[in-house]
Design an enzyme around this catalytic site. Structure first.
Site, PDB file in Angstrom:
ATOM      1  N   ASP A 122       0.025   2.399   8.335  1.00 27.92           N
ATOM      2  CA  ASP A 122      -0.391   1.549   9.525  1.00 27.92           C
ATOM      3  C   ASP A 122       0.174   1.767  10.968  1.00 27.92           C
ATOM      4  O   ASP A 122      -0.087   1.551  12.198  1.00 27.92           O
ATOM      5  CB  ASP A 122      -0.657  -0.004   9.139  1.00 27.92           C
ATOM      6  CG  ASP A 122      -1.538   0.135   8.054  1.00 27.92           C
ATOM      7  OD1 ASP A 122      -2.341   0.843   8.012  1.00 27.92           O
ATOM      8  OD2 ASP A 122      -1.377  -1.147   7.621  1.00 27.92           O
TER       9      ASP A 122
ATOM     10  N   ASP B 265       5.252  -5.174   5.829  1.00 31.18           N
ATOM     11  CA  ASP B 265       5.562  -6.280   6.251  1.00 31.18           C
ATOM     12  C   ASP B 265       5.615  -7.468   5.029  1.00 31.18           C
ATOM     13  O   ASP B 265       6.606  -8.336   5.120  1.00 31.18           O
ATOM     14  CB  ASP B 265       5.131  -6.952   7.514  1.00 31.18           C
ATOM     15  CG  ASP B 265       3.648  -6.788   7.794  1.00 31.18           C
ATOM     16  OD1 ASP B 265       2.987  -6.507   6.638  1.00 31.18           O
ATOM     17  OD2 ASP B 265       3.156  -7.303   8.735  1.00 31.18           O
TER      18      ASP B 265
ATOM     19  N   ARG C  75       0.522  -4.849  -5.229  1.00 30.12           N
ATOM     20  CA  ARG C  75       0.935  -5.900  -4.487  1.00 30.12           C
ATOM     21  C   ARG C  75       1.143  -7.231  -5.500  1.00 30.12           C
ATOM     22  O   ARG C  75       0.007  -7.629  -6.225  1.00 30.12           O
ATOM     23  CB  ARG C  75      -0.307  -6.249  -3.402  1.00 30.12           C
ATOM     24  CG  ARG C  75      -0.443  -5.025  -2.445  1.00 30.12           C
ATOM     25  CD  ARG C  75      -1.628  -5.296  -1.549  1.00 30.12           C
ATOM     26  NE  ARG C  75      -2.231  -4.344  -0.828  1.00 30.12           N
ATOM     27  CZ  ARG C  75      -1.939  -3.492   0.134  1.00 30.12           C
ATOM     28  NH1 ARG C  75      -0.734  -3.736   0.832  1.00 30.12           N
ATOM     29  NH2 ARG C  75      -2.657  -2.600   0.428  1.00 30.12           N
TER      30      ARG C  75
ATOM     31  N   THR D 174       4.361   2.650   5.475  1.00 28.09           N
ATOM     32  CA  THR D 174       2.940   2.262   5.694  1.00 28.09           C
ATOM     33  C   THR D 174       2.065   3.329   6.673  1.00 28.09           C
ATOM     34  O   THR D 174       2.872   3.471   7.525  1.00 28.09           O
ATOM     35  CB  THR D 174       2.849   0.849   6.158  1.00 28.09           C
ATOM     36  OG1 THR D 174       1.400   0.494   6.588  1.00 28.09           O
ATOM     37  CG2 THR D 174       3.570   0.478   7.276  1.00 28.09           C
TER      38      THR D 174
ATOM     39  N   ASP E  25       2.532  -0.343  11.903  1.00 27.54           N
ATOM     40  CA  ASP E  25       2.581  -1.629  12.383  1.00 27.54           C
ATOM     41  C   ASP E  25       3.886  -2.427  12.282  1.00 27.54           C
ATOM     42  O   ASP E  25       3.712  -3.817  12.417  1.00 27.54           O
ATOM     43  CB  ASP E  25       1.555  -2.378  11.803  1.00 27.54           C
ATOM     44  CG  ASP E  25       1.332  -2.612  10.442  1.00 27.54           C
ATOM     45  OD1 ASP E  25       2.357  -1.868   9.852  1.00 27.54           O
ATOM     46  OD2 ASP E  25       0.844  -3.326   9.879  1.00 27.54           O
TER      47      ASP E  25
ATOM     48  N   ARG F 190      -5.319  -1.543   9.076  1.00 25.87           N
ATOM     49  CA  ARG F 190      -5.206  -3.211   8.932  1.00 25.87           C
ATOM     50  C   ARG F 190      -5.486  -3.621  10.265  1.00 25.87           C
ATOM     51  O   ARG F 190      -6.822  -3.391  10.915  1.00 25.87           O
ATOM     52  CB  ARG F 190      -3.923  -3.639   8.531  1.00 25.87           C
ATOM     53  CG  ARG F 190      -4.135  -5.019   7.708  1.00 25.87           C
ATOM     54  CD  ARG F 190      -2.803  -5.361   7.254  1.00 25.87           C
ATOM     55  NE  ARG F 190      -2.327  -4.532   6.243  1.00 25.87           N
ATOM     56  CZ  ARG F 190      -2.953  -4.709   4.858  1.00 25.87           C
ATOM     57  NH1 ARG F 190      -3.481  -5.908   4.335  1.00 25.87           N
ATOM     58  NH2 ARG F 190      -2.480  -3.960   3.847  1.00 25.87           N
TER      59      ARG F 190
ATOM     60  N   GLY G 106       0.970  -1.279   0.161  1.00 32.34           N
ATOM     61  CA  GLY G 106       0.005   0.173  -0.184  1.00 32.34           C
ATOM     62  C   GLY G 106       0.789   1.273   0.040  1.00 32.34           C
ATOM     63  O   GLY G 106       1.853   1.449   0.800  1.00 32.34           O
TER      64      GLY G 106
HETATM   65  O1  F6P Z   1      -1.601  -1.067   4.714  1.00 33.97           O
HETATM   66  C1  F6P Z   1      -2.187   0.043   4.430  1.00 33.97           C
HETATM   67  C2  F6P Z   1      -3.481  -0.027   4.233  1.00 33.97           C
HETATM   68  O2  F6P Z   1      -4.171   1.235   3.971  1.00 33.97           O
HETATM   69  C3  F6P Z   1      -4.396  -0.757   5.421  1.00 33.97           C
HETATM   70  O3  F6P Z   1      -4.540   0.505   6.398  1.00 33.97           O
HETATM   71  C4  F6P Z   1      -5.721  -1.146   4.924  1.00 33.97           C
HETATM   72  O4  F6P Z   1      -6.186  -1.940   5.447  1.00 33.97           O
HETATM   73  C5  F6P Z   1      -5.138  -1.772   3.404  1.00 33.97           C
HETATM   74  O5  F6P Z   1      -3.909  -0.934   3.262  1.00 33.97           O
HETATM   75  C6  F6P Z   1      -6.159  -1.427   2.483  1.00 33.97           C
HETATM   76  O6  F6P Z   1      -5.347  -1.867   1.116  1.00 33.97           O
HETATM   77  P1  F6P Z   1      -6.054  -1.560  -0.163  1.00 33.97           P
HETATM   78  O7  F6P Z   1      -5.646  -0.228  -0.791  1.00 33.97           O
HETATM   79  O8  F6P Z   1      -5.274  -2.739  -1.196  1.00 33.97           O
HETATM   80  O9  F6P Z   1      -7.506  -1.772  -0.286  1.00 33.97           O
END
Ligand code: F6P
Length: 323
Positions: free
Chosen positions: A128, A103, A72, A126, A130, A172, A11
């Site tokens: 998050d 991660d 991804r 990120t 995390d 997340r 992300g």
């Molecule tokens: O890891 C960053 C994040 O924005 C999280 O907070 C969220 O759960 C996820 O990515 C959303 O992913 P995507 O943009 O693939 O929907």
């Protein structure tokens, strides 16, 4: 080290551009040729690589997103995909790779190094926050400020209409964004995945708020919180709390965009320099992070397998100030 590649993966997060800029310019400073890889690991598999210079990263420090784009990549999770990626890295003459991401991206970097011997260093990017091994990840501060600004705006209308708002923030399975934005925006209740909650406990809290004379309330709900989705929670609250009009807002991807804050730009600049320095020193298989204002390294294996704990002091603060 003659050539170092850099990619962004997973992300996107505000400040990734500042990190790429820092990696590219650090390479130039140390006499190493920087190579930028477009679209993360997918770009490495598809040979979407390009030699960069100092001007390639001009005027991007203030921009959100990642100009290299991110992805991804399912193929990179397979040994065959990683072998293809390594062949392209080898053909391009890469002696090391800087991976800016979370991660999942670090797992890929670790496997690439283990299976093919390409030295890799991770930079935590990120929203998050995390990732174990760093107090802050790139993008987290900007996302927090975006969330707080949005919640402040919702509070204005919540107050005008005596409404109860449940606001879902990202993170997340980590509650850092929820806890910190909730405290900063004066939320009446904050629901995070790291703590046990129940609909009953939430009702008690809202009843107490009502008894204390509050006519509107804000509940910040982390997306990974475990008592159910924010919409279902909103319905449950509405049923037991007819005196409030309940509204649900999901802040969503606005938290991922926008100009990086000063803190994120400085963090990204520091970690980009550190990543290149580590590769030049012959240190790899690690993530560079910041602990107590000092740059530190953590083995990628540890960074992906451990989790930062939520600060108990902050939880206590949240409890005290929401009366
Ligand atoms: O890891 C960053 C994040 O924005 C999280 O907070 C969220 O759960 C996820 O990515 C959303 O992913 P995507 O943009 O693939 O929907």
């Amino acid at each position: 080290m003659k050539k170092i590649g850099v990619l962004t993966s997973g992300g996107d997060a505000p400040g990734m551009n500042a990190a790429i800029r820092s990696v590219v310019r650090s390479c130039i400073y140390f006499g190493v040729q920087p190579v930028v890889i477009h679209e993360g690991y997918k770009g490495l598999i598809e040979n979407n690589l390009e030699e960069a210079n100092a001007r390639s990263v001009a005027n991007i420090i203030n921009q959100g997103g990642t100009f290299l784009k991110s992805a991804r990549c399912a193929e990179f999770r397979t040994p065959e995909g990683r072998a293809k990626a390594f062949e392209n890295a080898k053909a391009a003459g890469l002696d090391g790779l800087v991976v800016i991401g979370g991660d999942g991206s670090f797992t890929g970097a670790m496997l690439m190094e283990e299976e093919h011997g390409l030295p890799c260093v991770g930079v935590p990017g990120t929203i998050d926050n995390d990732i174990f091994g760093t107090d802050f990840t790139i993008g987290y501060d900007t996302a927090l400020n975006t969330a707080v600004e949005a919640i402040d705006k919702i509070r204005d209308t919540a107050t005008s209409h005596n409404r109860l708002f449940l606001i879902e923030v990202m993170g997340r399975d980590a509650g850092f964004i929820a806890l910190n934005s909730g405290i900063a925006a004066g939320a009446e209740e904050i629901l995070i995945p790291e703590e046990d909650h129940s609909v009953e406990k939430l009702m008690d809290c809202l009843e107490n708020s009502s008894r204390a004379g509050k006519t509107s309330s804000i509940v910040v709900v982390s997306e990974g919180e475990k008592i159910g989705g924010v919409v279902e929670l909103g319905r449950a609250v509405e049923e037991s709390f007819p005196e409030y009009e309940v509204k649900v807002t999901v802040l969503g991807h606005i938290q991922r965009g926008g100009k990086p804050t000063c803190a994120d730009r400085v963090l990204a600049s520091r970690l980009g320099v550190a990543a290149v320095e580590k590769l030049i020193e012959g240190v790899s298989g690690v993530m560079v992070g910041i602990r107590d204002q000092t740059v530190v390294t953590t083995p990628l294996k540890e960074a992906i397998s451990k989790h930062n704990a939520i600060d108990d002091v902050l939880l206590r603060v949240a409890d005290i100030v929401t009366v």
